[in-house]
Design an enzyme around this catalytic site. Structure first.
Site, short mmCIF file in Angstrom:
data_model
loop_
_atom_site.label_atom_id
_atom_site.label_comp_id
_atom_site.label_asym_id
_atom_site.label_seq_id
_atom_site.Cartn_x
_atom_site.Cartn_y
_atom_site.Cartn_z
N LYS A 116 0.83 -1.22 0.00
CA LYS A 116 0.00 0.00 0.00
C LYS A 116 0.85 1.26 0.00
CE LYS A 116 -4.07 -2.08 2.02
NZ LYS A 116 -4.87 -2.23 3.23
N LYS A 199 -10.02 -13.27 -7.39
CA LYS A 199 -10.91 -13.32 -6.24
C LYS A 199 -11.98 -12.23 -6.32
CE LYS A 199 -9.82 -12.51 -1.70
NZ LYS A 199 -9.01 -12.42 -0.50
N LYS A 202 -13.68 -6.41 -2.98
CA LYS A 202 -14.30 -5.09 -2.86
C LYS A 202 -13.55 -4.07 -3.69
CE LYS A 202 -14.16 -5.76 1.92
NZ LYS A 202 -14.56 -5.65 3.31
#
Ligand code: TRP
Length: 336
Positions: A116, A199, A202
């Site tokens: 990140k 996968k 979100k």
């Protein structure tokens, strides 16, 4: 009260408007099953959600929605201790202790942090993202659980938690149970409907392949009807050659409880179109009462507040005991 059952704890971030089918079949349904056999603690980790950009109205809404959805999905506040992380101040207290036990380099090697911060640059990366794993360790260790049911992506965070608990115990005396990750197996590994080798997530680029449990039945049905399929026309389980059809078979089977073989024979000689419609039907019917119950709970803010408060009280009782023990072990003077 608490019995001899082994304890389990897990958490989920309130960072989205709705959970998706991957969350439900991959994790939450297993949380629901675990509450029968374990003394389960589940929390909505709202403090962790502060590590991404905060939009107060949105955070408030998503926190309530997350809590309501967990109940609608079957987390029973009578059986489990269900609570909001920010309602238990000991998370921050133990989080600080964990930060003081973690090496700077050690924290810098956490892959989720590295990914990140590399993506956003250090100036746009908050320190809270760096200390995220220590807060997570605190979430866990406060409740002295034997098991932490999480997905594969959390393995490193659990390893750190184990290291920190062992380190603490070695330096300051036996205080924490060293928890084990209970890595949720791919019994139901649910992939994106448009990109069936990835996968369901979100954060995927397009929402067209993500089934949100609070979305309308019509919209979800449409997503199934336009799900990506594969070459050929036979409904058959083959993850390599037919990732799209295999994913739909997994979804159907996880919800209907019908074996994949039985579903395959049911669709023998029928086309992809019929099959996609049928899977859509199974999912939409399954989600209807869950969505309705969530919306009903959200209408009744008094009931939600009451449930949150009751959960926070149960959680606080356990957590404050652990924090007192921790402070004492480290030589902090008790307030008396
Ligand atoms: N990091 C976890 C995730 O992103 C969420 C989390 C926070 C968690 N605290 C936890 C999970 C404690 C299990 C236990 O999924």
């Amino acid at each position: 009260m608490t019995s001899a059952k082994a304890r389990a704890l897990s958490g989920i971030q309130p960072t989205h408007d709705s959970f998706h089918l991957g969350n439900v079949l991959g994790a939450i349904n297993q949380w629901v099953a675990l509450q029968e056999s374990h003394d389960a603690f589940y929390c909505v980790v709202d403090l962790h959600a502060l590590t991404v950009e905060v939009e107060p109205a949105l955070l408030r809404k998503r926190s309530l929605v997350s809590f309501a959805q967990l109940i609608a999905l079957g987390i029973d506040p009578q059986k489990s201790t269900l609570f909001m992380q920010s309602h238990v101040p000991a998370h921050n207290q133990l989080g600080w202790v964990m930060e003081c036990l973690t090496g700077f380099g050690e924290a810098g090697r956490m892959t989720q942090f590295k990914d990140k911060s590399a993506k956003n640059g250090t100036d746009r990366t908050v320190v809270g993202l760096f200390t995220y794993p220590m807060l997570q360790a605190a979430d866990i260790l406060l409740y002295q659980p034997q098991y932490v049911p999480v997905g594969e992506d959390q393995r490193q965070h659990i390893e750190l938690t184990r290291d920190l608990s062992q380190r603490f115990n070695a330096r300051f005396g036996e205080t924490f149970i060293v928890p084990e990750g209970y890595i949720l197996k791919s019994g139901a590994k649910i992939n994106d409907l448009q990109e069936p080798t990835a996968k369901m997530s979100k954060s995927s680029a397009s929402q067209a392949g993500v089934i949100e449990i609070l979305d309308t039945p019509e919209s979800n049905m449409k997503k199934f009807k336009s799900a990506m399929t594969d070459a050929g026309r036979e409904v058959k389980f083959d993850e390599k050659e037919k990732p799209g059809i295999s994913n739909l078979l997994s979804i159907h089977s996880a919800i209907s409880g019908t074996s994949i073989d039985a579903i395959v024979s049911e669709f023998d000689g029928k086309g992809y179109g019929d099959f996609k419609g049928a899977v859509g039907e199974v999912v939409v019917e399954y989600l209807k009462p869950i969505r309705a119950r969530t919306l009903e709970l959200l209408e009744d803010s008094g009931e939600l507040t009451r449930l949150m408060k009751a959960g926070a009280e149960k959680a606080n009782a356990v957590a404050s005991e652990t924090i007192a023990k921790t402070y004492e072990a480290m030589g902090l003077i008790a307030r008396g």
